[in-house]
Design an enzyme around this catalytic site. Structure first.
Site, short mmCIF file in Angstrom:
data_model
loop_
_atom_site.label_atom_id
_atom_site.label_comp_id
_atom_site.label_asym_id
_atom_site.label_seq_id
_atom_site.Cartn_x
_atom_site.Cartn_y
_atom_site.Cartn_z
N SER A 429 21.95 11.01 10.12
CA SER A 429 23.17 10.24 9.94
C SER A 429 24.04 10.83 8.83
O SER A 429 25.23 10.55 8.78
CB SER A 429 22.84 8.78 9.63
OG SER A 429 21.95 8.72 8.54
N HIS A 450 24.57 12.55 16.41
CA HIS A 450 24.35 11.34 15.62
C HIS A 450 24.64 10.10 16.46
O HIS A 450 25.78 9.77 16.73
CB HIS A 450 25.25 11.38 14.36
CG HIS A 450 25.13 10.15 13.53
ND1 HIS A 450 26.16 9.68 12.75
CD2 HIS A 450 24.11 9.29 13.35
CE1 HIS A 450 25.77 8.57 12.13
NE2 HIS A 450 24.53 8.31 12.49
N GLU A 462 28.42 10.98 17.58
CA GLU A 462 29.08 12.08 16.88
C GLU A 462 28.31 13.36 17.20
O GLU A 462 27.09 13.39 17.05
CB GLU A 462 29.06 11.84 15.36
CG GLU A 462 29.97 10.72 14.91
CD GLU A 462 29.92 10.48 13.40
OE1 GLU A 462 30.96 10.17 12.81
OE2 GLU A 462 28.84 10.59 12.80
N ASN A 500 29.90 7.65 8.71
CA ASN A 500 29.25 7.26 7.45
C ASN A 500 30.07 7.68 6.24
O ASN A 500 30.01 7.06 5.18
CB ASN A 500 27.84 7.82 7.39
CG ASN A 500 26.90 6.97 8.24
OD1 ASN A 500 27.22 5.84 8.56
ND2 ASN A 500 25.78 7.54 8.64
#
Ligand code: 3HC
Length: 707
Positions: A429, A450, A462, A500
């Site tokens: 992540s 991800h 992602e 993130n």
């Protein structure tokens, strides 16, 4: 070229809807005009006893109104007139003097479903591609061609609102159960069954129907004014809880459905076109329509022009934990890939297989697949404690512990065990893929994928190539993600990637505010009102504080003081609070369910909770995210503003009606955003210093999207 053609089957005329050079049929102006000419000729032709409307497209019946036309609507009157013309057009179908059958295969949505509602008989295939529903509220409008009035009358208020308010579509089996269709058949016999139904209707007339839905409760709730009032009031409450009043279409739809039932069809139609007109020109609808086209365009992006994607038939998953099982289970539900899961011991593998096949079972329970489909899909999952079977995997996704050394070790092992062409994707992540693949023997095969948790529910993926990833690997990862049904955004290999990266400063700011004594539940309530699906503190509990701390550490190391984690995380973890996972976090949990705020958190932090100005909460949390988004955009983490906004919406649940963080900054005006950030920096510290790229863009009068 004509949009409709007539094919005769004796006395039955098949009216084939097949828009030339278009992937789907829509009720465009041209289609409506041609339809208006064809129908009277069929009505007048004495050799035609019945008509079957069928599509010439492979997997689409009718995709609804032509959404492109919404863009040209300037006023509520214009939009209302568009709705009225749809209503008129469908009246011809309803009042057609001969039996009118719709033979549905593929998507039958919006105006397509509304067309079906006007037919004498509805027959649909049991194919997974056949879905029937009214997604209009997802576009910020309501069904505007009679659907808000006809559906509640056909299947009852409760079932109709369930579909309309969620913008849902149903597969044929469920539609049959609801009474939304009359008959379900295998695709191979759709034509014959439709012709037979048409002839039956000619001979025997339309069969009378028992009151629908059946039963005493339905008789009270769906068929009495008082019962419906109760249903509408409960629906309103639920909508307000879910949308926080940010989406007006759902509330208008409840109002119109009720008018249509209580005051009659004509009053309902008038209310429907008025509401449609007013909703279609709202900023909310414009944003949601914009997102539909942005999403459609993103699906077609070529991530690596000229490169051929590998056809993945065997997927390897390393790590059979929650993420690994989610990836394996979601992949097999598509039906075209086997998933082999590896973990250290048989117990973990067994748990992983159970969780992966649980996803298939969930689809069976929700009637998305049949029992025989479920049996077949379950058989696609297997497990191992070594790498047996991995040699033939075209793609292996690693979902082990979030630790650089562990991930590197897994990559080393896999390079020994797998074939020379096997792609190694890491589901990290935050850790940069370049670091994970630094010692790779075949760096061209290494890429980041991800996924978001829970994988079966979260739409985003992602994909993160490094400088050394081959174009074929990029094309393969993107194609695989899309076939899994994910919205795929290709991101640059920067810590935290996109989602993130922008989420962490937001959560961290929320954490700081709790540390300053802001009540946990107030923080969450304010951000729900802003439009996020979950408040930041509840989200931290969901994600888990251990995971959060790891991510925060990676980001802090990469970006320095600006992304220094709030001290709150360390205090919480020192007190064994890991969030929902161990039932101790910002909230109390009972049997996995959140109950109330855990007030002892305030004692732990040494603060007395006192409500804070909601505006400050909103501004600090939101601007922390906006600033980071501007910075990441400036570094080229996403290719364009569209990708950044879609990733934020699909990955975090950034309020869709605001269009995404970059769109929101454009709407606010970049100079204003810079000014607010400067004020926040002066008051709360340099972490709010506006991104250099943002200041530059503001000075140059630029925006994230073309003006
Ligand atoms: N209007 C205009 N264009 C549409 C469209 C629509 N209703 N539905 C699909 N398209 C276009 C897409 O933009 C895309 O165009 P492009 O090839 O030029 O980029 C093309 O059709 C193919 O679409 P997808 O790539 O999405 O194809 P899929 O096979 O993945 O999905 C679909 C097909 C399930 C029909 C999906 O496109 C979809 O969900 N469409 C929207 C359905 C919808 O929201 N209908 C309601 C419309 S509003 C309405 O009907 C109002 C009425 O009540 C008055």
């Amino acid at each position: 070229m004509p949009i409709f053609r007539i094919e005769r089957d004796g006395d039955v005329a098949f009216l084939v809807f097949d828009t030339p050079n278009a992937p789907v049929n829509t009720l465009s102006r041209a289609a409506r005009e041609e339809f208006a000419q064809v129908l009277p000729t069929l009505a007048d032709d004495a050799s035609v006893t019945a008509v079957v409307l069928i599509s010439g497209k492979a997997d689409n019946f009718i995709a609804g109104a032509d959404i492109e036309e919404f863009g040209s609507l300037r006023t509520a009157e214009e939009a209302g007139a568009l709705s009225r013309s749809g209503q008129e057009f469908l009246r011809w179908v309803e009042e057609f003097p001969k039996p009118f059958v719709v033979a549905i295969h593929g998507s039958c949505l919006g105006g397509g479903c509304e067309t079906a509602l006007c037919a004498t008989w509805r027959i649909a295939t049991d194919h997974p591609k056949t879905v029937i529903g009214l997604p209009e509220t997802m576009l910020g409008v309501l069904p505007g061609a009679g659907g808000s009035v006809r559906l509640p009358r056909l299947i009852g208020l409760r079932a109709a609102l369930d579909i309309i308010l969620a913008g849902k579509s149903e597969r044929a089996a469920k539609a049959l159960k609801l009474g939304l269709i009359d008959e379900m058949v295998h695709p191979a016999i759709l034509r014959q069954a439709a012709a037979a139904a048409a002839r039956r209707l000619v001979k025997e007339g339309k069969p009378s129907r028992a009151p629908n839905p059946p039963g005493l409760v339905a008789a009270i709730l769906d068929r009495t004014t008082l019962g419906r009032k109760l249903v509408a009031s409960m629906a309103r409450k639920q909508v307000l809880k879910k949308t926080q009043g940010n989406y007006p279409a759902q509330l208008r739809a409840i109002e119109v459905a009720l008018i249509g039932l209580d005051q009659g069809r004509e009053a309902g139609f008038a209310a429907e076109s008025k509401a449609f007109g007013e909703l279609a020109v709202t900023d909310v609808s414009r944003k949601l329509v914009g997102l539909f086209f942005a999403d459609t365009a993103m699906k077609k992006d070529d991530p690596a022009p000229g490169a051929k994607a590998a056809e993945v038939r065997r997927l390897g998953v390393i790590g059979a934990g929650f993420m690994g099982a989610g990836i394996a289970g979601t992949a097999v539900t598509q039906g075209w890939v086997e998933a082999r899961m590896k973990d250290a011991d048989l117990k973990s593998v067994g748990r992983g297989i159970k969780a992966a096949t649980g996803i298939v079972d969930g689809r069976l329970k929700r009637k998305r697949i049949t029992r025989s489909e479920a049996t077949r899909l379950t058989a696609l999952v297997s497990g191992t404690v070594d790498y047996s079977g991995f040699k033939s995997c075209e793609l292996v996704i690693e979902a082990v512990f979030e630790d650089l050394d562990v991930k590197r070790k897994v990559l080393r092992e896999l390079e020994q065990a797998a074939g020379p062409h096997t792609i190694f994707a890491t589901n990290t992540s935050t850790i940069p893929i370049t670091q994970i693949g630094a010692e790779a023997a075949r760096p061209g095969n290494v890429i980041g994928m991800h996924f978001f948790s829970p994988v079966e529910k979260m739409p985003l993926l992602e994909v993160i190539p490094t400088d050394r990833t081959s174009p074929e690997t990029i094309a393969s990862a993107v194609a695989f993600g899309r076939r899994m049904g994910k919205k795929v955004v290709v991101c640059k290999d920067r810590p935290g990637f996109w989602v993130n990266r922008i989420l962490l400063p937001y959560l961290s700011e929320a954490g700081r505010m709790v540390g300053e004594g802001t009540p946990i539940d107030q923080l969450d309530r304010v951000m729900l009102k802003v439009g996020f699906p979950v408040g930041p503190m509840a989200l931290m509990d969901e994600v888990g504080l251990v995971v959060g701390q790891k991510a925060a550490k990676v980001m802090h190391e990469a970006f320095g003081a600006r992304l220094e984690p709030s001290p709150l995380l360390a205090s919480m973890l020192a007190d064994q609070r890991q969030g929902r996972k161990n039932g101790r976090g910002f909230y109390h949990y009972h049997e996995g369910h959140k109950t109330g705020v855990d007030d002892s958190v305030y004692d732990l932090l040494g603060v007395r909770p006192a409500p804070r100005d909601p505006k400050e909460i909103e501004q600090r949390c939101l601007y922390a995210m906006l600033n980071e988004a501007a910075m990441a955009y400036g570094e080229g983490v996403v290719k364009n503003a569209r990708d950044g906004d879609l990733a934020s919406i699909f990955g975090i649940g950034f309020p869709p009606f605001r269009g995404g963080p970059l769109r929101l900054m454009d709407d606010l005006g970049l100079a204003n955003v810079v000014q607010t950030l400067e004020q926040l920096a002066a008051k709360h510290g340099p972490r709010f210093t506006p991104a250099e790229s943002l200041v530059r863009m503001a000075k140059e009068g630029k925006s994230f999207y073309p003006a």
